[in-house]
Write an enzyme that holds these catalytic residues in place. Structure first.
Site, PDB file in Angstrom:
ATOM      1  CG  ASP A  66      -7.919  -1.864   4.494  1.00 41.44           C
ATOM      2  OD1 ASP A  66      -6.931  -0.729   3.878  1.00 41.44           O
ATOM      3  OD2 ASP A  66      -7.615  -2.092   5.561  1.00 41.44           O
ATOM      4  CD  GLU A 126      -3.239   1.902   6.664  1.00 45.76           C
ATOM      5  OE1 GLU A 126      -2.308   2.868   7.278  1.00 45.76           O
ATOM      6  OE2 GLU A 126      -4.488   1.957   6.594  1.00 45.76           O
TER       7      GLU A 126
END
Length: 359
Positions: A66, A126
């Site tokens: 991400d 994350e």
């Protein structure tokens, strides 16, 4: 060898803002299932690929899929439209950490006979609250997929080993006052005014810089938010200051909390409260593990402390020593000027290849 800059550009072009990683997970999944020496498992938007060669050690290479949201409002800001300028690639996630992902994919698909067994973990979530972290999701569903002897997180480090990570405490300090009319403030106690000595104590936080395994960590304490006040004609009877504390891995969270309570105790009074509202553990350097020591040697540069929190702490909690290592400048992460250089991509690949091919 794959053109790593082009491979990174391909990943940047797949938008993967946190909570929307399915498309890039599909891309990685499809790419790695075509590699005959890998077994690939999928847990939600998380992809884990492993070798099973019977080697005496297993190295985990992990990287998050991400990114933060694009800098659409900034002219020329980082977006999912990659822009190549010579040997520099600009775009959202170029440094944090699609360059690192490109290196991981190249290793996974390009090294059929490593000297160690390898696990490649590509995970979601994350960049948001830890409850959404894909490593936690994989660990809950299939903890065996993340087992290993050592781990490398592909965080941007300028292709230099950054050891361990700092722990984080988020604290709320609530000061009490006594409500009154603002025309007669002497009949009350202004809680907001009481912030002055508290902020002085925060500003006087000692410059603690412990040296751990040759790496110099630097602790910090910052006021990051304040909330208080009822109306323009009311003396406020409460105010809450939010503090963010980064502490070195020679302390655990209770020890760091105790130190802060001792620091702030002289300015707190009866009725005041100090509460920990969030906590993330630190991770020790882990540099004594042979695989990670070999990585330091392969870079040709001494390691330095990771000033920040990363998922090396996830592995440290499971007794797996881990370090941060990847292409890209960490100071460019999340910025409008995010970019990565070809030389760093190739340097990261060279060092990691040397580690996994070492006899």
């Amino acid at each position: 060898m794959t053109d790593l800059l082009a491979a990174t550009a391909e990943l940047i072009a797949i938008a993967s803002v946190s909570h929307d990683e399915a498309a890039i997970a599909d891309h990685v999944d499809e790419r790695l299932r075509a590699v005959p020496w890998l077994s690939v498992e999928r847990v939600g938007a998380n992809v884990v690929a492993r070798t099973h060669l019977g080697r005496p050690q297993r190295l985990v290479l992990a990287g998050h899929l991400d990114t933060v949201p694009p800098a659409e409002s900034v002219p020329g800001g980082a977006t999912s439209r990659p822009r190549l300028d010579g040997d520099t690639l600009w775009g959202l996630g170029a440094a944090d950490m699609k360059g690192g992902l490109a290196v991981m994919i190249e290793l996974a698909a390009g090294v059929a006979e490593p000297a160690v067994d390898l696990t490649f973990a590509f995970y979601a979530g994350e960049e948001v609250a830890r409850v959404h972290n894909g490593l936690l999701a994989v660990a809950a569903a299939r903890p065996d997929l993340l087992a290993g002897d050592a781990a490398v997180l592909g965080e941007p480090t300028c292709a230099r080993v950054e050891a361990g990570c700092q722990g984080v405490l988020k604290l709320a300090v609530t000061l009490a006052g006594h409500r009154a009319h603002s025309a007669r403030p002497w009949t009350g106690v202004n809680a907001i005014h009481r912030l002055a000595p508290l902020l002085d104590a925060v500003r006087a936080f000692p410059d603690r810089t412990p040296l751990i395994a040759g790496c110099r960590y630097r602790e910090s304490l910052q006021a990051v938010a304040v909330e208080g006040g009822v109306a323009a004609n009311v003396v406020p009877d409460t105010v809450t200051l939010t503090l963010n504390h980064r502490f070195a891995p020679d302390r655990d969270a209770p020890g760091a909390e105790a130190a802060l309570r001792s620091l702030l105790a002289p300015v707190l009074e009866a009725g005041d409260r100090l509460e920990v509202v969030d906590s993330s553990p630190p991770a020790p350097p882990g540099l004594d593990h042979p695989l990670l020591a070999e990585l330091v040697t392969a870079t040709g540069s001494p390691p330095r402390a990771k000033l920040g929190w990363t998922d090396v702490a996830f592995f440290a909690e499971r007794a797996i020593p881990a370090v941060n290592f990847g292409p890209g400048d960490p100071e460019l992460a999340h910025s409008a000027a995010e970019r990565v250089e070809r030389a760093q991509l190739e340097a990261a690949l060279f060092a990691l290849r040397r580690v996994i091919m070492a006899p």
